[in-house]
Motif scaffolding. Structure first.
Motif, mmCIF file in Angstrom:
data_model
loop_
_atom_site.group_PDB
_atom_site.id
_atom_site.type_symbol
_atom_site.label_atom_id
_atom_site.label_comp_id
_atom_site.label_asym_id
_atom_site.label_seq_id
_atom_site.Cartn_x
_atom_site.Cartn_y
_atom_site.Cartn_z
ATOM 1 N N PRO A 1 43.373 24.428 58.087
ATOM 2 C CA PRO A 1 44.022 23.181 57.663
ATOM 3 C C PRO A 1 42.991 22.156 57.186
ATOM 4 N N ARG A 2 43.407 21.306 56.281
ATOM 5 C CA ARG A 2 42.550 20.234 55.797
ATOM 6 C C ARG A 2 42.300 19.209 56.912
ATOM 7 N N PRO A 3 41.181 18.464 56.827
ATOM 8 C CA PRO A 3 40.875 17.480 57.869
ATOM 9 C C PRO A 3 41.961 16.432 58.073
ATOM 10 N N PHE A 4 42.641 16.070 56.991
ATOM 11 C CA PHE A 4 43.636 15.002 57.088
ATOM 12 C C PHE A 4 44.961 15.467 57.675
ATOM 13 N N THR A 5 45.121 16.742 57.938
ATOM 14 C CA THR A 5 46.391 17.266 58.437
ATOM 15 C C THR A 5 46.768 16.579 59.747
ATOM 16 N N GLY A 6 47.942 15.993 59.762
ATOM 17 C CA GLY A 6 48.415 15.296 60.952
ATOM 18 C C GLY A 6 47.785 13.941 61.163
ATOM 19 N N GLN A 7 47.022 13.458 60.173
ATOM 20 C CA GLN A 7 46.327 12.183 60.276
ATOM 21 C C GLN A 7 46.959 11.159 59.335
ATOM 22 N N THR A 8 46.675 9.904 59.601
ATOM 23 C CA THR A 8 47.091 8.826 58.686
ATOM 24 C C THR A 8 45.872 8.119 58.103
ATOM 25 N N ALA A 9 44.680 8.637 58.372
ATOM 26 C CA ALA A 9 43.447 8.030 57.874
ATOM 27 C C ALA A 9 43.383 8.151 56.352
ATOM 28 N N PRO A 10 42.657 7.256 55.689
ATOM 29 C CA PRO A 10 42.602 7.270 54.219
ATOM 30 C C PRO A 10 41.858 8.481 53.665
ATOM 31 N N THR A 11 42.308 8.952 52.511
ATOM 32 C CA THR A 11 41.607 9.979 51.741
ATOM 33 C C THR A 11 41.498 9.459 50.318
ATOM 34 N N CYS A 12 40.511 9.958 49.564
ATOM 35 C CA CYS A 12 40.311 9.397 48.219
ATOM 36 C C CYS A 12 41.140 10.120 47.160
ATOM 37 N N VAL A 13 41.879 11.129 47.556
ATOM 38 C CA VAL A 13 42.870 11.748 46.679
ATOM 39 C C VAL A 13 44.164 11.875 47.480
ATOM 40 N N PRO A 14 45.319 11.832 46.824
ATOM 41 C CA PRO A 14 46.580 11.989 47.558
ATOM 42 C C PRO A 14 46.641 13.368 48.222
ATOM 43 N N PRO A 15 46.867 13.451 49.511
ATOM 44 C CA PRO A 15 46.924 14.762 50.175
ATOM 45 C C PRO A 15 47.917 15.717 49.537
ATOM 46 N N GLU A 16 49.038 15.180 49.049
ATOM 47 C CA GLU A 16 50.050 16.054 48.459
ATOM 48 C C GLU A 16 49.559 16.727 47.184
ATOM 49 N N SER A 17 48.527 16.167 46.547
ATOM 50 C CA SER A 17 48.009 16.771 45.316
ATOM 51 C C SER A 17 47.316 18.094 45.580
ATOM 52 N N LEU A 18 46.955 18.349 46.839
ATOM 53 C CA LEU A 18 46.272 19.592 47.206
ATOM 54 C C LEU A 18 47.237 20.687 47.627
ATOM 55 N N GLY A 19 48.509 20.347 47.733
ATOM 56 C CA GLY A 19 49.516 21.337 48.080
ATOM 57 C C GLY A 19 49.206 22.015 49.393
ATOM 58 N N THR A 20 49.318 23.334 49.401
ATOM 59 C CA THR A 20 49.033 24.119 50.605
ATOM 60 C C THR A 20 47.638 24.746 50.567
ATOM 61 N N ASN A 21 46.822 24.312 49.615
ATOM 62 C CA ASN A 21 45.480 24.876 49.455
ATOM 63 C C ASN A 21 44.646 24.643 50.709
ATOM 64 N N ALA A 22 44.056 25.703 51.239
ATOM 65 C CA ALA A 22 43.327 25.627 52.500
ATOM 66 C C ALA A 22 41.960 24.967 52.329
ATOM 67 N N SER A 23 41.329 24.670 53.461
ATOM 68 C CA SER A 23 40.126 23.848 53.472
ATOM 69 C C SER A 23 38.827 24.638 53.348
ATOM 70 N N TYR A 24 38.806 25.886 53.802
ATOM 71 C CA TYR A 24 37.543 26.629 53.945
ATOM 72 C C TYR A 24 37.548 27.909 53.118
ATOM 73 N N PRO A 25 36.551 28.070 52.231
ATOM 74 C CA PRO A 25 35.458 27.181 51.829
ATOM 75 C C PRO A 25 35.935 26.163 50.789
ATOM 76 N N SER A 26 35.102 25.193 50.487
ATOM 77 C CA SER A 26 35.453 24.179 49.490
ATOM 78 C C SER A 26 35.251 24.711 48.076
ATOM 79 N N GLY A 27 36.321 24.724 47.299
ATOM 80 C CA GLY A 27 36.219 25.135 45.900
ATOM 81 C C GLY A 27 35.419 24.142 45.075
ATOM 82 N N HIS A 28 35.636 22.835 45.314
ATOM 83 C CA HIS A 28 34.866 21.812 44.600
ATOM 84 C C HIS A 28 33.370 21.951 44.878
#
Length: 249
Positions: free
Chosen positions: A136-163
């Protein structure tokens, strides 16, 4: 006939690494990566599993997420937002200052085409591990700010980072093309990956795994004749390209 670089960029903008393609009817195929599916490196043999729950490494990942939330709306946050871009002209221009030359579809079309094609090689190479570990992404279940909308990442997993994989692959390639600028180029490649942690969309271990994938992909690409020819063309192009202007991130 080879498509123009502008056409390649337009097609590339329809896709996101590791995410669903935009739904556009009757679109031509996206730019071809250099490596066929059966030539890809086996990333499941390259990267270890992500840190397990309750381990010191997992605690360090969680701490990094919490600590970097303090950077929201600051200068480093703004830089991380710029590093989100992979397909727009800004994504390529961002490498101009580190390389010392103006990188764009107009000034360095062969270099941009090389970057677009290796983007897909480095980005899709992370998918087997993503799909296997489903971290799961770090923001999962969190309300902390992210610099991109979490929904823009869909269900794409966190590990490893494609970027991080794409950014480090680009850094390795550009450092080879402009060895006299290698320090600045690799610095930007490193910051590019760290930006994913600043953004709150990846853990540090995701980024490190992405860099491992990138290094393996670039090593594999050097056994590909078409890639080596593209590198030679880009090197000659960069030697004659206009100097970068107004540098500074």
């Amino acid at each position: 006939m080879r498509a123009s670089v502008k056409t390649i960029l337009a097609l590339a903008a329809l896709s996101l690494v590791g995410t669903a393609q935009a739904q556009q009817p009757q679109q031509p195929p996206r730019p071809a990566p250099f490596l066929d599916a059966d030539e890809q490196v086996d990333t499941l043999k390259l990267v270890p599993p992500p840190p397990a729950a309750g381990t010191p490494d997992e605690a360090a990942d969680q701490a990094a997420f919490r600590d970097t939330r303090k950077l929201a709306d600051g200068p480093r946050w703004a830089q991380a937002v710029r590093h989100v871009e992979l397909y727009t002209p800004a994504a390529f221009d961002g490498w101009s200052c580190p390389t010392g030359v103006k990188i764009s579809a107009e000034t360095t079309p062969a270099t941009v085409e090389l970057m677009v094609r290796t983007l897909f090689d480095a980005g899709r190479a992370t998918n087997p591990a993503k799909e296997h570990y489903k971290r799961p992404r770090p923001f999962t279940g969190q309300t902390a700010p992210t610099c991109v909308p979490p929904e823009s990442l869909g269900t794409n997993a966190s590990y490893p980072s494609g970027h991080a994989s794409v950014g480090w692959a680009w850094a390795l390639i550009l450092a080879e093309l402009k060895p006299e600028r290698a320090d600045a180029i690799l610095q930007r490649g490193h910051a590019f990956g760290e930006s994913r942690v600043v953004c709150g969309v990846h853990y540090p271990s995701d980024v490190e795994a992405g860099r491992i994938v990138a290094a393996a992909v670039v090593a594999r690409l050097h056994a590909d004749a078409e890639f080596n020819a593209a590198m030679a063309t880009a090197k000659a192009e960069l030697a004659k390209a206009p100097a970068a202007e107004a540098c500074g991130e």
